[in-house]
Design a protein around this motif. Sequence first.
Motif, short mmCIF file in Angstrom:
data_model
loop_
_atom_site.label_atom_id
_atom_site.label_comp_id
_atom_site.label_asym_id
_atom_site.label_seq_id
_atom_site.Cartn_x
_atom_site.Cartn_y
_atom_site.Cartn_z
N VAL A 64 0.83 -1.19 0.06
CA VAL A 64 -0.08 0.04 -0.02
C VAL A 64 0.90 1.36 0.12
O VAL A 64 1.89 1.45 0.80
CB VAL A 64 -0.90 -0.06 1.23
N PRO A 65 0.94 2.15 -1.06
CA PRO A 65 1.45 3.43 -0.93
C PRO A 65 1.04 4.32 0.08
O PRO A 65 -0.15 4.19 0.61
CB PRO A 65 1.20 3.92 -2.09
N GLU A 66 1.67 5.64 0.05
CA GLU A 66 1.06 6.41 0.97
C GLU A 66 -0.29 7.17 0.62
O GLU A 66 -0.52 6.98 -0.61
CB GLU A 66 2.16 7.98 1.07
N GLY A 67 -0.84 7.53 1.72
CA GLY A 67 -2.32 7.99 1.25
C GLY A 67 -2.63 9.24 0.32
O GLY A 67 -1.44 9.89 0.35
N GLY A 68 -3.27 9.19 -0.62
CA GLY A 68 -3.60 10.16 -1.36
C GLY A 68 -2.78 10.16 -2.68
O GLY A 68 -3.34 10.68 -3.87
N GLY A 69 -2.09 8.85 -2.96
CA GLY A 69 -1.54 8.74 -4.26
C GLY A 69 -2.21 7.74 -5.04
O GLY A 69 -3.27 7.31 -4.69
N GLY A 70 -1.93 7.78 -6.17
CA GLY A 70 -2.65 6.90 -7.09
C GLY A 70 -3.07 7.93 -8.09
O GLY A 70 -3.17 8.79 -8.45
N PRO A 71 -4.21 7.08 -9.04
CA PRO A 71 -5.03 7.67 -10.18
C PRO A 71 -6.11 8.83 -9.53
O PRO A 71 -6.44 8.50 -8.54
CB PRO A 71 -5.53 6.39 -10.68
N ASN A 72 -6.32 9.78 -10.31
CA ASN A 72 -7.33 10.72 -10.03
C ASN A 72 -8.13 11.01 -11.29
O ASN A 72 -7.74 11.90 -11.98
CB ASN A 72 -6.78 11.66 -9.25
N TYR A 73 -9.03 10.02 -11.65
CA TYR A 73 -9.78 10.39 -13.08
C TYR A 73 -10.67 11.41 -12.78
O TYR A 73 -11.86 11.45 -12.05
CB TYR A 73 -10.62 9.09 -13.34
N THR A 74 -10.38 12.47 -13.65
CA THR A 74 -11.18 13.83 -13.64
C THR A 74 -11.71 14.10 -15.14
O THR A 74 -12.35 15.14 -15.14
CB THR A 74 -10.68 15.12 -12.85
N MET A 75 -11.38 13.28 -16.17
CA MET A 75 -11.38 13.73 -17.35
C MET A 75 -12.18 12.59 -18.05
O MET A 75 -12.10 12.37 -19.20
CB MET A 75 -10.02 13.94 -18.18
N MET A 76 -13.21 11.91 -17.39
CA MET A 76 -14.27 10.86 -17.77
C MET A 76 -15.58 11.28 -17.88
O MET A 76 -15.62 12.04 -17.02
CB MET A 76 -13.90 9.44 -17.20
#
Length: 215
Positions: free
Chosen positions: A203-215
């Motif tokens: 598990v990475p640090e909280g808040g990281g990863g994809p953030n899909y805003t263009m779908m």
Amino acid sequence: MKSGMLAAQATFSALTASPPHPTSSSRRQPVDLSSYQTAMEASYVWDELRDSRNIRPGFKLGLWGGLAHAALDTYLLRGNAPWTLRHRHPDHEALQPAANFQPKQYPKPDGQVSFDMAASLYRSGTNHEHDQPSHLRLLNKGVPTAVNLPIYAGPESRYCPAGVYEYAADETGAQKLQIHAQNCLHCKACSIKDPTQNIKWTVPEGGGGPNYTMM
């Protein structure tokens, strides 16, 4: 998303049900999260998973056989087939040596229906802090160049949709596996498909990863 919400609720309930002033012995007791399983089975997610349980295993019949079976199971039987198809082996065991196949050439992205990796990665909005420890770890750092590259032609450089894994020459000219963990989309394909199960997805640090805003 619903399963994550249920997990959070079960965790919160279990933690708040603990004694307000735990003794030294109670601190050593694990938190019971069995209510998560019960909540999942009572949610609509469980029904959806049950209805679609045969879709992916059906493709062991081949592309057209899998499509025909999926149509039968979805539109005619509505997920209530009296049978349940099962995977007989882990997915990584299906990977075969690269010598058994011819390299496949794919058409270049047209920018309208298909897009290159850089554009798709940008649209995902994925991000990890560059100074955090990598959440993608190799159990044995020698396995990629000793096994994956010579036998399977470095499959991690192709099954990862974000280009996280890349083979590049070091200062001596030898190929080494580089991991660009900041590009990770959290699909976990690497932990599923790696032929030697040498990649540990943590598990990475909280808040990281994809953030899909263009779908």
